[in-house]
Design an enzyme around this catalytic site. Sequence first.
Site, PDB file in Angstrom:
ATOM      1  N   GLU A  58       0.851  -1.189   0.000  1.00  0.00           N
ATOM      2  CA  GLU A  58       0.000   0.000   0.000  1.00  0.00           C
ATOM      3  C   GLU A  58       0.889   1.242   0.000  1.00  0.00           C
ATOM      4  OE1 GLU A  58      -3.727   1.258   2.737  1.00  0.00           O
ATOM      5  OE2 GLU A  58      -1.795   1.275   3.757  1.00  0.00           O
ATOM      6  N   HIS A  66       3.845   0.612   2.555  1.00  0.00           N
ATOM      7  CA  HIS A  66       3.535  -0.247   3.692  1.00  0.00           C
ATOM      8  C   HIS A  66       3.255  -1.646   3.154  1.00  0.00           C
ATOM      9  CE1 HIS A  66       3.636   3.037   6.302  1.00  0.00           C
ATOM     10  NE2 HIS A  66       2.343   3.222   6.567  1.00  0.00           N
ATOM     11  N   TYR A 106      -9.761  -4.171   4.714  1.00  0.00           N
ATOM     12  CA  TYR A 106      -8.908  -3.015   4.996  1.00  0.00           C
ATOM     13  C   TYR A 106      -7.597  -3.107   4.218  1.00  0.00           C
ATOM     14  CZ  TYR A 106      -5.740   0.048   7.562  1.00  0.00           C
ATOM     15  OH  TYR A 106      -4.821   1.008   7.899  1.00  0.00           O
ATOM     16  N   ARG A 237      10.879  -2.571  57.846  1.00  0.00           N
ATOM     17  CA  ARG A 237      11.515  -1.347  57.347  1.00  0.00           C
ATOM     18  C   ARG A 237      13.050  -1.415  57.373  1.00  0.00           C
ATOM     19  NH1 ARG A 237       7.871   2.792  56.647  1.00  0.00           N
ATOM     20  NH2 ARG A 237       5.806   2.455  57.586  1.00  0.00           N
ATOM     21  N   GLY A 239      14.534  -3.041  54.673  1.00  0.00           N
ATOM     22  CA  GLY A 239      14.887  -3.249  53.270  1.00  0.00           C
ATOM     23  C   GLY A 239      15.051  -4.700  52.860  1.00  0.00           C
ATOM     24  N   SER A 241      12.817  -7.007  51.861  1.00  0.00           N
ATOM     25  CA  SER A 241      12.055  -7.402  50.669  1.00  0.00           C
ATOM     26  C   SER A 241      12.644  -6.799  49.398  1.00  0.00           C
ATOM     27  CB  SER A 241      10.585  -6.992  50.819  1.00  0.00           C
ATOM     28  OG  SER A 241       9.991  -7.623  51.933  1.00  0.00           O
TER      29      SER A 241
END
Length: 364
Positions: A58, A66, A106, A237, A239, A241
């Site tokens: 196209e 395209h 299309y 708290r 760290g 994880s």
Amino acid sequence: MSTVGSTVSSTPSRRFKHRNVNTFLTYSRCPLEPEAVGLHIWSLIAHWTPVYVLSVRETHEDGGYHIHVLAQSAKPVYTTDSGFFDIDGFHPNIQSAKSANKVRAYAMKNPVTYWERGTFIPRKTSFLGDSTEPNSKKQSKDDIVRDIIEHSTNKQEYLSMIQKALPYEWATKLQYFEYSANKLFPDIQEIYTSPFPQSTPALLDPTAINTWLENNLYQQNSNSNRKLSLYILGPTRTGKSSWARSLGRHNYWQNNVDWSSYDEDAEYNIIDDIPFKYCPCWKQLIGCQKDYIVNPKYGKRKKVASKSIPTIVLANEDEDWLRDMTPAQQDYFNANCETYMLEPGERFFSLPAVSATAHPSSEV
């Protein structure tokens, strides 16, 4: 004709997934001949038994070309490689064509030239059957589910089609359809990105952690000895994880262990804040065992862990695993797991340096 990037890697291409019997490709600004592209796609999807391929050139507004491709196959083309359809460096836009009729119309709206092979399969008016026709044959449930599997493109669409076609079965056996949906359309494992800047753990004995990492996580090809897991006990708290999740690809479980999403390509497991009494198969996980049977909720029993990988267990003091174990369980645990207990002030990150010119706080 060469195919670029046709192997799956550990890059973000893992997040891509395509599965459909109707594939619509658009190669932007592509000077290749439609016949060459079409023949390549036909060969590329040979494993899924191609039945029709249309390749159309196209003209674009800027004067370039395209290439639109509609590929139909007897079985759904499945790939998790975003570069699977690349041709000589040209990467297409990849879509699942829900309406093959509309896609073909299309692509053929203003062709410069085109190439096609096989027999086009129009989209069925309803693959669930048309009960208004007096001579129409009613489909069996097996045929209905087979068509749904072939035409659905994602988990939500699959379940929606089941609900529409088989409402009673959907209402009474939803957990089984959800299980099959998870098997047909497995979740793509996202690469964990820590929300915090990279820093060095502030530990009193960093050598212990580094030695465990070197011997049990970084030496992936070492099969001489079974690996050891790691148990980290300490306050919240600190760290734990974020540090554990930043080490590589992993299975992560918090609050409960969900076997339905087990990633066989993971390098290690993380059990985060799960009490000992609620952790299934703890011996297999801590012992880095292979090929054991698990029982997913709402799912069938299955075998997991095709390779031996370690497990990192993260716990706070109020849920100390060792405290809840029998002496025999402690013996097994200690024989298969390194333990690191955080002392006051220890954490798995470094605090930012305070500037010498910083003004002291005026707060009391």
